[in-house]
Design an enzyme around this catalytic site. Structure first.
Site, PDB file in Angstrom:
ATOM      1  N   ASP A  38      -4.008   3.975   2.336  1.00  0.00           N
ATOM      2  CA  ASP A  38      -5.450   3.790   2.555  1.00  0.00           C
ATOM      3  C   ASP A  38      -5.798   2.354   2.953  1.00  0.00           C
ATOM      4  OD1 ASP A  38      -5.017   2.472   0.211  1.00  0.00           O
ATOM      5  OD2 ASP A  38      -6.512   3.554  -0.971  1.00  0.00           O
ATOM      6  N   ASN A  50      -0.105   4.507  -0.698  1.00  0.00           N
ATOM      7  CA  ASN A  50      -0.698   5.802  -0.332  1.00  0.00           C
ATOM      8  C   ASN A  50      -1.370   5.801   1.037  1.00  0.00           C
ATOM      9  OD1 ASN A  50      -3.002   4.387  -0.794  1.00  0.00           O
ATOM     10  ND2 ASN A  50      -3.908   5.825  -2.252  1.00  0.00           N
ATOM     11  N   ASP A  59      -7.935 -13.636 -18.791  1.00  0.00           N
ATOM     12  CA  ASP A  59      -8.897 -14.142 -17.826  1.00  0.00           C
ATOM     13  C   ASP A  59      -9.971 -14.965 -18.543  1.00  0.00           C
ATOM     14  OD1 ASP A  59      -9.860 -13.910 -14.989  1.00  0.00           O
ATOM     15  OD2 ASP A  59     -11.631 -13.093 -15.988  1.00  0.00           O
ATOM     16  N   GLU A  71      -5.684 -18.258 -18.909  1.00  0.00           N
ATOM     17  CA  GLU A  71      -6.334 -18.911 -17.772  1.00  0.00           C
ATOM     18  C   GLU A  71      -7.446 -19.742 -18.381  1.00  0.00           C
ATOM     19  OE1 GLU A  71      -9.181 -18.454 -13.917  1.00  0.00           O
ATOM     20  OE2 GLU A  71      -9.466 -17.286 -15.706  1.00  0.00           O
ATOM     21  N   ASP A  82       0.856  -1.198   0.000  1.00  0.00           N
ATOM     22  CA  ASP A  82       0.000   0.000   0.000  1.00  0.00           C
ATOM     23  C   ASP A  82       0.886   1.240   0.000  1.00  0.00           C
ATOM     24  OD1 ASP A  82      -1.709   2.086   0.621  1.00  0.00           O
ATOM     25  OD2 ASP A  82      -2.113   1.392   2.676  1.00  0.00           O
ATOM     26  N   ASP A 101      -1.565  -0.848  -4.028  1.00  0.00           N
ATOM     27  CA  ASP A 101      -1.703  -0.021  -5.230  1.00  0.00           C
ATOM     28  C   ASP A 101      -0.422  -0.074  -6.062  1.00  0.00           C
ATOM     29  OD1 ASP A 101       0.054   1.605  -3.766  1.00  0.00           O
ATOM     30  OD2 ASP A 101      -1.624   2.644  -2.809  1.00  0.00           O
TER      31      ASP A 101
HETATM   32  C1  GLC Z   1     -10.859 -15.639 -13.118  1.00  0.00           C
HETATM   33  C2  GLC Z   1     -10.161 -14.851 -12.039  1.00  0.00           C
HETATM   34  C3  GLC Z   1     -11.077 -14.755 -10.862  1.00  0.00           C
HETATM   35  C4  GLC Z   1     -12.342 -14.037 -11.299  1.00  0.00           C
HETATM   36  C5  GLC Z   1     -12.981 -14.718 -12.497  1.00  0.00           C
HETATM   37  C6  GLC Z   1     -14.012 -13.854 -13.136  1.00  0.00           C
HETATM   38  O1  GLC Z   1     -11.089 -16.944 -12.764  1.00  0.00           O
HETATM   39  O2  GLC Z   1      -8.941 -15.447 -11.726  1.00  0.00           O
HETATM   40  O3  GLC Z   1     -10.482 -14.092  -9.775  1.00  0.00           O
HETATM   41  O4  GLC Z   1     -13.253 -14.019 -10.235  1.00  0.00           O
HETATM   42  O5  GLC Z   1     -12.036 -14.994 -13.490  1.00  0.00           O
HETATM   43  O6  GLC Z   1     -13.417 -12.804 -13.837  1.00  0.00           O
END
Ligand code: GLC
Length: 538
Positions: free
Chosen positions: A39, A37, A216, A275, A35, A43
């Site tokens: 909060d 800043n 993703d 992924e 972190d 970041d």
């Molecule tokens: C992927 C990400 C996960 C997210 C999902 C929806 O599996 O790793 O964190 O919730 O996609 O975007």
């Protein structure tokens, strides 16, 4: 020892810049790393302030989880503006400065791209809601009329990964698809506008200097024509084993091919890592064909049971399959979506011992390895977070499936929370950190040569130094039941005892590094339970 099988992934051919074939890539869950800043939330400034640590650790690249403008319904995986930085994480200027500084530290930078869905606050979705049924604005998402007499039933039986139906109805009667939270409407990749928009987003970040993307839900995007029913409930439990009409559809590969062409049009070997959850390792290999993504996460490895047979099977299968298409294998033990492996492997002393051994096993395998922030500190899953802090949407599926416990901030220094995660004087991090984490801090572990951090640093140093580690071939060696032994080129052997009893085997060479104390006597070595060792062999 006798040689059993020779398995190999093709070595880098000619092109010296194929850095990704054996890169160690460190995953930064930005919200929980550092972190800057004050909060209580991590970041980009915080990441910038820790680059020295990361280059000292010895990784080759960092992967930053989404830091884009987002209402944070899924902590950034619900993106409202793909070309901007959420104020919680900083500014576009901070992102540019981070990429520049990382490069100066010799670290490549991979950013997340979330193409399956946007946030419901994305300008496109807002416009779609406003525009009403039949409008072209709706054609960027998957809107459908409902079933039943009044359209009161969802268009089909698809379930959200986070639990409940994958459809939500708008007041005007139409339903929209969301494979994840209702705040994450799925885009319609049949629409050319969607393709054009994402190619532009990729260019935006490539122009800013990033070295690649983690894609993703790379197996999502394309849905089976006609959106057919699955035919049964409990689809979430089938994830990864069954062919579902909304995942791993053949059409998705066209998108990856187009993106690969785009990446290849930039200098400097920019990469994509998928992924992708596919039912079989074979199906997974399709994502890493030479004209698609460079790497895919190997979740089969992550889910292997702690025993020699399971690990050997998944390693063999992974190498053989990736090898078929000429891709490197990847190895991953933890990430921001799963229980930390110290805990999965049994927790406490047992979990730590196994995690130490797993680190040496993983870093000795051919291909590229991912390290999730905090695994180099041996952080366990935090299982007793106070209820009021738990906000992961996946808890809807089942409270025990919540992912908050692996997202607790990193302890950097000091004896008390927030352990240097936030600047001094800030009392509370966004998820509270266990008061007992002082000895796990980076500062404490840097002073302790027996720490998990010391083990990772030494292993990563050796991995760079020893020519046989990284990309290349692996040769299995004969070893007692419950153990694994393999050689790499250039005189390197890795031995692992995954069993509960000590195991004896012939000494394979000069001891380089071990995850626990090994005893060498005469020509034999005694590996304690849950222990891995690296050897320089003749
Ligand atoms: C992927 C990400 C996960 C997210 C999902 C929806 O599996 O790793 O964190 O919730 O996609 O975007």
């Amino acid at each position: 020892m006798t040689e059993l099988v020779q398995q190999s992934t093709p070595a880098a051919t000619g092109d010296a810049t194929r850095w990704w074939r054996d890169a160690v890539i460190y995953q930064i869950y930005v919200r929980s790393f550092a972190d800057g800043n004050g909060d209580g939330i991590g970041d980009l400034l915080g990441v910038r302030s820790r680059l020295e640590y990361l280059s000292g650790l010895g990784v080759d690249a960092i992967w930053l989880t989404p830091f884009y403008t987002s209402p944070m319904a899924d902590f950034g995986y619900d993106v409202a503006d793909y070309r901007n930085v959420d104020p919680i994480f900083g500014s576009l200027g901070d992102a540019a400065a981070l990429v520049r500084d990382a490069h100066r530290h010799g670290l490549r930078v991979i950013v997340d791209v979330v193409p399956n869905h946007t946030s419901d606050r994305h300008a496109w979705f807002q416009a779609a809601v406003q525009a009403g049924p039949g409008a072209p604005e709706r054609a960027r998402y998957v809107f459908r009329p409902g079933r039943g007499e009044q359209g009161e039933l969802p268009p089909n039986d698809w379930e959200s990964v986070f639990g409940g139906p994958a459809w939500t109805r708008l007041p005007d009667g139409e339903w929209y698809l969301h494979l994840f939270a209702p705040e994450q409407p799925d885009l319609d990749w049949e629409n050319p506008e969607v393709h054009a928009e994402f190619e532009d987003v990729l260019r935006f970040w490539l122009d800013l200097g990033v070295d690649g993307f983690r894609i993703d839900v790379a197996h999502g995007m394309v849905k089976a024509a006609g959106l057919p029913d699955v035919g049964h409930a409990d689809q979430v439990r089938m994830l990864g084993t069954e062919v579902l009409p909304y995942f791993d559809q053949d059409g998705v590969h066209e998108i990856h091919r187009a993106w690969r062409r785009l990446l290849d049009s930039y200098p400097g070997e920019r990469i994509a890592v998928a992924e992708a959850w596919a039912p079989t390792i074979d199906r997974l290999a399709r994502y890493v064909r030479p004209d698609e993504t460079h790497q895919a996460f190997n979740f089969h490895y992550l889910t292997a049971n702690w025993d020699a047979a399971s690990f050997r099977a998944v390693i063999e299968e992974s190498l053989a399959t990736a090898g078929l298409v000429g891709a490197p294998s990847t190895w991953v033990l933890s990430n921001h979506d799963v229980k930390r492996h110290v805990t999965r492997y049994g927790g406490g002393e047992l979990g730590l011992r196994r995690a130490r051994a797993a680190a040496l096993l993983t870093l000795a395998l051919p291909g590229s390895a991912y390290v999730y922030q905090g695994e180099e500190l041996g952080l366990p899953e935090v299982l007793d977070l106070p209820e009021e802090f738990l906000r992961d949407p996946q808890r809807l599926r089942a409270p025990e499936d919540g992912r908050d416990g692996c997202r607790v901030p990193i302890p950097w220094a000091h004896a008390e929370p927030p352990f240097g995660f936030s600047p001094l004087g800030i009392a509370q991090s966004w998820l509270p950190m266990p008061a007992s984490w002082g000895p796990l801090s980076v500062e404490a572990q840097l002073r302790d040569p027996a720490s998990m951090l010391a083990l990772y640093r030494e292993a990563l140093r050796l991995r760079r130094e020893l020519p046989g580690l990284g990309d290349g071939a692996l040769t299995w060696l004969d070893s007692p039941a419950g153990t694994l032994a393999f050689a790499r080129d250039g005189g390197f052997t890795c031995t692992v005892n995954l069993g509960p009893e000590p195991a004896a085997m012939p000494v394979p060479g000069e001891l380089l590094l071990a995850s626990a104390e090994v005893t060498v006597q005469g020509g034999a070595v005694r590996l304690p339970a849950d222990c891995a060792a690296w050897w320089r062999s003749a």
